[in-house]
Design a protein around this motif. Structure first.
Motif, PDB file in Angstrom:
ATOM      1  N   ARG A 108       0.838  -1.215   0.000  1.00  6.22           N
ATOM      2  CA  ARG A 108       0.000   0.000   0.000  1.00  6.22           C
ATOM      3  C   ARG A 108       0.863   1.251   0.000  1.00  6.22           C
ATOM      4  NH1 ARG A 108      -5.239  -1.465   1.638  1.00  6.22           N
ATOM      5  NH2 ARG A 108      -5.342  -3.508   2.657  1.00  6.22           N
ATOM      6  N   SER A 112      -9.603  -1.820   2.785  1.00  4.39           N
ATOM      7  CA  SER A 112      -9.709  -2.484   4.088  1.00  4.39           C
ATOM      8  C   SER A 112      -8.815  -1.824   5.138  1.00  4.39           C
ATOM      9  CB  SER A 112      -9.379  -3.978   3.961  1.00  4.39           C
ATOM     10  OG  SER A 112      -8.005  -4.189   3.761  1.00  4.39           O
ATOM     11  N   ASP A 143      -9.711 -14.590   3.908  1.00  4.46           N
ATOM     12  CA  ASP A 143      -8.334 -14.083   3.778  1.00  4.46           C
ATOM     13  C   ASP A 143      -7.878 -13.249   4.982  1.00  4.46           C
ATOM     14  OD1 ASP A 143      -8.485 -15.202   1.231  1.00  4.46           O
ATOM     15  OD2 ASP A 143      -8.616 -13.290   0.181  1.00  4.46           O
ATOM     16  N   ASP A 166      -2.455   0.736  -4.352  1.00  4.21           N
ATOM     17  CA  ASP A 166      -2.105  -0.503  -3.649  1.00  4.21           C
ATOM     18  C   ASP A 166      -2.286  -1.676  -4.605  1.00  4.21           C
ATOM     19  OD1 ASP A 166      -4.865  -1.098  -3.695  1.00  4.21           O
ATOM     20  OD2 ASP A 166      -5.191  -0.368  -1.675  1.00  4.21           O
ATOM     21  N   LYS A 211      -2.178  -6.401  -4.812  1.00  2.00           N
ATOM     22  CA  LYS A 211      -1.993  -7.722  -4.186  1.00  2.00           C
ATOM     23  C   LYS A 211      -1.179  -8.606  -5.116  1.00  2.00           C
ATOM     24  CE  LYS A 211      -4.784 -10.933  -5.006  1.00  2.00           C
ATOM     25  NZ  LYS A 211      -4.873 -12.173  -5.799  1.00  2.00           N
ATOM     26  N   ASP A 247      -8.016  -5.827 -11.507  1.00  2.00           N
ATOM     27  CA  ASP A 247      -8.678  -6.671 -10.496  1.00  2.00           C
ATOM     28  C   ASP A 247      -7.859  -6.738  -9.213  1.00  2.00           C
ATOM     29  OD1 ASP A 247     -10.772  -7.332 -12.155  1.00  2.00           O
ATOM     30  OD2 ASP A 247     -10.396  -9.502 -12.132  1.00  2.00           O
ATOM     31  N   ARG A 272      -5.107  -1.084  -7.246  1.00  2.00           N
ATOM     32  CA  ARG A 272      -5.921   0.139  -7.312  1.00  2.00           C
ATOM     33  C   ARG A 272      -5.114   1.216  -8.028  1.00  2.00           C
ATOM     34  NH1 ARG A 272      -7.783  -1.198  -1.825  1.00  2.00           N
ATOM     35  NH2 ARG A 272      -9.983  -1.822  -1.975  1.00  2.00           N
ATOM     36  N   ARG A 326     -16.852  -2.769  -7.600  1.00  4.64           N
ATOM     37  CA  ARG A 326     -17.175  -3.003  -6.181  1.00  4.64           C
ATOM     38  C   ARG A 326     -18.137  -1.937  -5.662  1.00  4.64           C
ATOM     39  NH1 ARG A 326     -11.196  -3.275  -5.629  1.00  4.64           N
ATOM     40  NH2 ARG A 326     -10.557  -5.458  -5.573  1.00  4.64           N
TER      41      ARG A 326
HETATM   42  P1  5GP Z   1      -8.015  -4.290   0.385  1.00  7.04           P
HETATM   43  O1  5GP Z   1      -7.336  -5.100   1.476  1.00  7.04           O
HETATM   44  O2  5GP Z   1      -7.946  -2.822   0.650  1.00  7.04           O
HETATM   45  O3  5GP Z   1      -9.386  -4.779   0.058  1.00  7.04           O
HETATM   46  O4  5GP Z   1      -7.162  -4.569  -0.954  1.00  7.04           O
HETATM   47  C1  5GP Z   1      -5.836  -4.111  -1.085  1.00  7.04           C
HETATM   48  C2  5GP Z   1      -5.385  -4.358  -2.513  1.00  7.04           C
HETATM   49  O5  5GP Z   1      -5.200  -5.747  -2.745  1.00  7.04           O
HETATM   50  C3  5GP Z   1      -6.373  -3.899  -3.596  1.00  7.04           C
HETATM   51  O6  5GP Z   1      -5.629  -3.432  -4.702  1.00  7.04           O
HETATM   52  C4  5GP Z   1      -7.146  -5.150  -3.963  1.00  7.04           C
HETATM   53  O7  5GP Z   1      -7.543  -5.117  -5.308  1.00  7.04           O
HETATM   54  C5  5GP Z   1      -6.091  -6.244  -3.730  1.00  7.04           C
HETATM   55  N1  5GP Z   1      -6.660  -7.470  -3.156  1.00  7.04           N
HETATM   56  C6  5GP Z   1      -6.675  -7.836  -1.853  1.00  7.04           C
HETATM   57  N2  5GP Z   1      -7.256  -9.035  -1.700  1.00  7.04           N
HETATM   58  C7  5GP Z   1      -7.606  -9.446  -2.917  1.00  7.04           C
HETATM   59  C8  5GP Z   1      -8.254 -10.629  -3.404  1.00  7.04           C
HETATM   60  O8  5GP Z   1      -8.582 -11.570  -2.676  1.00  7.04           O
HETATM   61  N3  5GP Z   1      -8.491 -10.666  -4.759  1.00  7.04           N
HETATM   62  C9  5GP Z   1      -8.115  -9.652  -5.584  1.00  7.04           C
HETATM   63  N4  5GP Z   1      -8.386  -9.759  -6.901  1.00  7.04           N
HETATM   64  N5  5GP Z   1      -7.485  -8.550  -5.159  1.00  7.04           N
HETATM   65  C10 5GP Z   1      -7.238  -8.432  -3.841  1.00  7.04           C
END
Ligand code: 5GP
Length: 236
Positions: A94, A100, A129, A175, A177, A196, A199, A215
């Motif tokens: 990030r 989140s 997760d 950010d 993943k 996907d 961000r 979303r």
């Molecule tokens: P957040 O934890 O804020 O939901 O996600 C943080 C970043 O990781 C975002 O860019 C989000 O798209 C990616 N990300 C986190 N978990 C997942 C997941 O299970 N699937 C996908 N496709 N992206 C995720």
């Protein structure tokens, strides 16, 4: 290379065997899910966009010395990848607060961190997760200390390379993943890098150019995936 038996179907991709046990055929779908699969939909053209974007970004990373499972793009929606054993840890980096992190810690969106934050999550849909620390990863046997250090170091290096690349096309990398896999004893980057899994905010306007449009029902979802693909392809 022959596309063989389907061995795995996930939310956004399908994996098929090939005649070489070291190589899989990865196909990107238009299906979209969010909030642990509660929200479902179709984003027309997402498969093409994510395959193209991921292929280009894996190539860019390779030019900077980062190995990944990517081998070759074989069609608009498909690529050949190395048959890795996926490490069941999601590595999130990030640069700016949102998502989140804001919900978990009660902070405002848009804080630019001086130093990127690296987070680890247990890749387990049933458990949604959960966030974990280094000790959990090692104690639960998901990765050893050395593998974990490699994944975290590579994630930070990938962040630097991608941040620089996206800044040249007018986009802030907020950010993302990553997933890693084991291939003949080596840890390499796997999965995908796409709207996907990242961000993207447009510089100047902070317009969201990623899956948050789906979303959060922000509209122009298909158009946004297409726009990101075009911006990246033009620069690559
Ligand atoms: P957040 O934890 O804020 O939901 O996600 C943080 C970043 O990781 C975002 O860019 C989000 O798209 C990616 N990300 C986190 N978990 C997942 C997941 O299970 N699937 C996908 N496709 N992206 C995720």
């Amino acid at each position: 290379m022959i596309k063989g038996e389907k061995i795995y179907e996930g939310k956004a991709k399908i994996l098929y065997k090939t005649e070489d046990p070291d190589i899989l055929w990865q196909s990107f779908k238009d299906d979209a899910t969010a909030f642990d699969g509660i929200k479902k939909g179709t984003i027309i053209g997402k498969g093409v966009a994510n395959n193209t974007i991921s292929s280009n970004l894996f190539k860019l990373l390779k030019e900077h010395g980062i190995e990944s499972h990517f081998m070759e793009k074989v069609s608009n929606t498909e690529m050949l990848v190395k048959n890795v054993e996926i490490v069941m840890v999601e590595v999130v980096v990030r640069n700016i607060s949102t998502g989140s992190l804001c919900r978990r810690y009660g902070v405002a969106e848009g804080i630019v961190f001086e130093k990127p934050i690296v987070e680890l999550y247990f890749k387990n849909d049933e458990l949604h997760d959960p966030l974990m620390n280094d000790d959990h990863v090692v104690a639960l046997g998901l990765a050893d200390q050395e593998e974990l250090a490699t994944m975290k170091n590579q994630a930070l290096r990938i962040n630097e390379i991608l941040k620089e690349f996206f800044s040249t096309i007018g986009i802030k990398l907020v950010d993302f993943k990553l997933e890693f896999g084991r291939f003949h004893g080596q840890i390499i980057l796997a999965d995908e890098i796409s709207p996907d899994t990242c961000r993207f905010w447009e510089m100047g306007t902070n317009r969201k150019l990623d899956k948050d449009r789906f979303r959060q029902d922000l509209g122009d979802v298909e158009k946004t995936y297409h726009e990101m693909m075009q911006r990246i392809v033009r620069k690559s």
